[in-house]
Motif scaffolding. Sequence first.
Motif, PDB file in Angstrom:
ATOM      1  N   ALA A  55       0.853  -1.188   0.000  1.00 53.34           N
ATOM      2  CA  ALA A  55       0.000   0.000   0.000  1.00 53.34           C
ATOM      3  C   ALA A  55       0.885   1.232   0.000  1.00 53.34           C
ATOM      4  O   ALA A  55       2.003   1.213   0.510  1.00 53.34           O
ATOM      5  CB  ALA A  55      -0.910   0.009   1.223  1.00 53.34           C
ATOM      6  N   VAL A  56       0.358   2.296  -0.580  1.00 53.20           N
ATOM      7  CA  VAL A  56       0.986   3.612  -0.500  1.00 53.20           C
ATOM      8  C   VAL A  56      -0.041   4.519   0.156  1.00 53.20           C
ATOM      9  O   VAL A  56      -1.149   4.691  -0.358  1.00 53.20           O
ATOM     10  CB  VAL A  56       1.389   4.144  -1.891  1.00 53.20           C
ATOM     11  CG1 VAL A  56       1.959   5.544  -1.780  1.00 53.20           C
ATOM     12  CG2 VAL A  56       2.399   3.202  -2.548  1.00 53.20           C
ATOM     13  N   ASN A  57       0.337   5.053   1.313  1.00 58.33           N
ATOM     14  CA  ASN A  57      -0.566   5.875   2.109  1.00 58.33           C
ATOM     15  C   ASN A  57       0.014   7.273   2.240  1.00 58.33           C
ATOM     16  O   ASN A  57       1.228   7.431   2.395  1.00 58.33           O
ATOM     17  CB  ASN A  57      -0.725   5.280   3.513  1.00 58.33           C
ATOM     18  CG  ASN A  57      -1.064   3.808   3.472  1.00 58.33           C
ATOM     19  OD1 ASN A  57      -2.062   3.416   2.895  1.00 58.33           O
ATOM     20  ND2 ASN A  57      -0.211   2.983   4.060  1.00 58.33           N
ATOM     21  N   LEU A  58      -0.838   8.269   2.216  1.00 62.28           N
ATOM     22  CA  LEU A  58      -0.433   9.641   2.470  1.00 62.28           C
ATOM     23  C   LEU A  58      -1.120  10.079   3.749  1.00 62.28           C
ATOM     24  O   LEU A  58      -2.356  10.074   3.833  1.00 62.28           O
ATOM     25  CB  LEU A  58      -0.831  10.552   1.305  1.00 62.28           C
ATOM     26  CG  LEU A  58      -0.443  12.018   1.449  1.00 62.28           C
ATOM     27  CD1 LEU A  58       1.081  12.189   1.532  1.00 62.28           C
ATOM     28  CD2 LEU A  58      -1.002  12.823   0.283  1.00 62.28           C
ATOM     29  N   THR A  66      -5.029   9.165   2.616  1.00 59.37           N
ATOM     30  CA  THR A  66      -5.472   8.367   1.476  1.00 59.37           C
ATOM     31  C   THR A  66      -4.643   7.099   1.449  1.00 59.37           C
ATOM     32  O   THR A  66      -3.509   7.070   1.944  1.00 59.37           O
ATOM     33  CB  THR A  66      -5.310   9.103   0.137  1.00 59.37           C
ATOM     34  OG1 THR A  66      -3.931   9.425  -0.051  1.00 59.37           O
ATOM     35  CG2 THR A  66      -6.151  10.369   0.087  1.00 59.37           C
ATOM     36  N   SER A  67      -5.198   6.062   0.872  1.00 61.64           N
ATOM     37  CA  SER A  67      -4.494   4.788   0.753  1.00 61.64           C
ATOM     38  C   SER A  67      -4.830   4.160  -0.591  1.00 61.64           C
ATOM     39  O   SER A  67      -5.994   4.125  -0.988  1.00 61.64           O
ATOM     40  CB  SER A  67      -4.908   3.850   1.882  1.00 61.64           C
ATOM     41  OG  SER A  67      -4.249   2.606   1.758  1.00 61.64           O
ATOM     42  N   ARG A  68      -3.794   3.672  -1.263  1.00 61.68           N
ATOM     43  CA  ARG A  68      -3.955   2.870  -2.486  1.00 61.68           C
ATOM     44  C   ARG A  68      -3.190   1.580  -2.266  1.00 61.68           C
ATOM     45  O   ARG A  68      -2.047   1.611  -1.822  1.00 61.68           O
ATOM     46  CB  ARG A  68      -3.380   3.616  -3.690  1.00 61.68           C
ATOM     47  CG  ARG A  68      -4.199   4.799  -4.096  1.00 61.68           C
ATOM     48  CD  ARG A  68      -3.663   5.406  -5.400  1.00 61.68           C
ATOM     49  NE  ARG A  68      -4.246   6.692  -5.618  1.00 61.68           N
ATOM     50  CZ  ARG A  68      -3.753   7.844  -5.173  1.00 61.68           C
ATOM     51  NH1 ARG A  68      -2.631   7.867  -4.521  1.00 61.68           N
ATOM     52  NH2 ARG A  68      -4.372   8.972  -5.405  1.00 61.68           N
ATOM     53  N   TRP A  69      -3.806   0.465  -2.588  1.00 57.16           N
ATOM     54  CA  TRP A  69      -3.149  -0.807  -2.338  1.00 57.16           C
ATOM     55  C   TRP A  69      -3.320  -1.767  -3.497  1.00 57.16           C
ATOM     56  O   TRP A  69      -4.238  -1.637  -4.299  1.00 57.16           O
ATOM     57  CB  TRP A  69      -3.677  -1.440  -1.055  1.00 57.16           C
ATOM     58  CG  TRP A  69      -5.106  -1.862  -1.141  1.00 57.16           C
ATOM     59  CD1 TRP A  69      -5.578  -3.074  -1.555  1.00 57.16           C
ATOM     60  CD2 TRP A  69      -6.249  -1.071  -0.846  1.00 57.16           C
ATOM     61  NE1 TRP A  69      -6.956  -3.076  -1.528  1.00 57.16           N
ATOM     62  CE2 TRP A  69      -7.389  -1.859  -1.092  1.00 57.16           C
ATOM     63  CE3 TRP A  69      -6.421   0.235  -0.392  1.00 57.16           C
ATOM     64  CZ2 TRP A  69      -8.675  -1.386  -0.892  1.00 57.16           C
ATOM     65  CZ3 TRP A  69      -7.710   0.697  -0.196  1.00 57.16           C
ATOM     66  CH2 TRP A  69      -8.808  -0.109  -0.448  1.00 57.16           C
TER      67      TRP A  69
END
Length: 140
Positions: A55-58, A66-69
């Motif tokens: 995941a890439v979280n800001l 925000t999170s994209r996984w």
Amino acid sequence: MRILGPIGLLPFLIACSTISVEAPSCAALTGAEIEARFADVLDRAQVQDGARGSAVNLWCRDGRFTSRWVLADGTGGSLGGRWWVEGDLRCVEVDDGLPDDGARRRCVPILACGERITSLNESGEHHGWHVLEPAPCPLD
């Protein structure tokens, strides 16, 4: 261990240092430490439980995240919401529910293990490893 040459490697290693294969001990971060470490950072996480993946979280200082996984099977998704510290736990509230159980709110401990950061899941087990780097958040 194979010893090389007439002097051998073993005496050199013993003379120079003690070798340890033990993992570093982990200590829970305080609420203040969590706020400091997760304010305006990009978090690249390797998820260890559930469906695994990355995941890439800001995490923004003002409480947005925000999170994209991407899961191990190649499926993925994204979500957003708010984060805050409650006691010594990092809490999140997501807009549409977490993918594994539909929960909207979750608070978990964050631990420092030597130079590494880990999060625990709701059952207290290891959730993921996090690499944090400064990243200014966009203004709304």
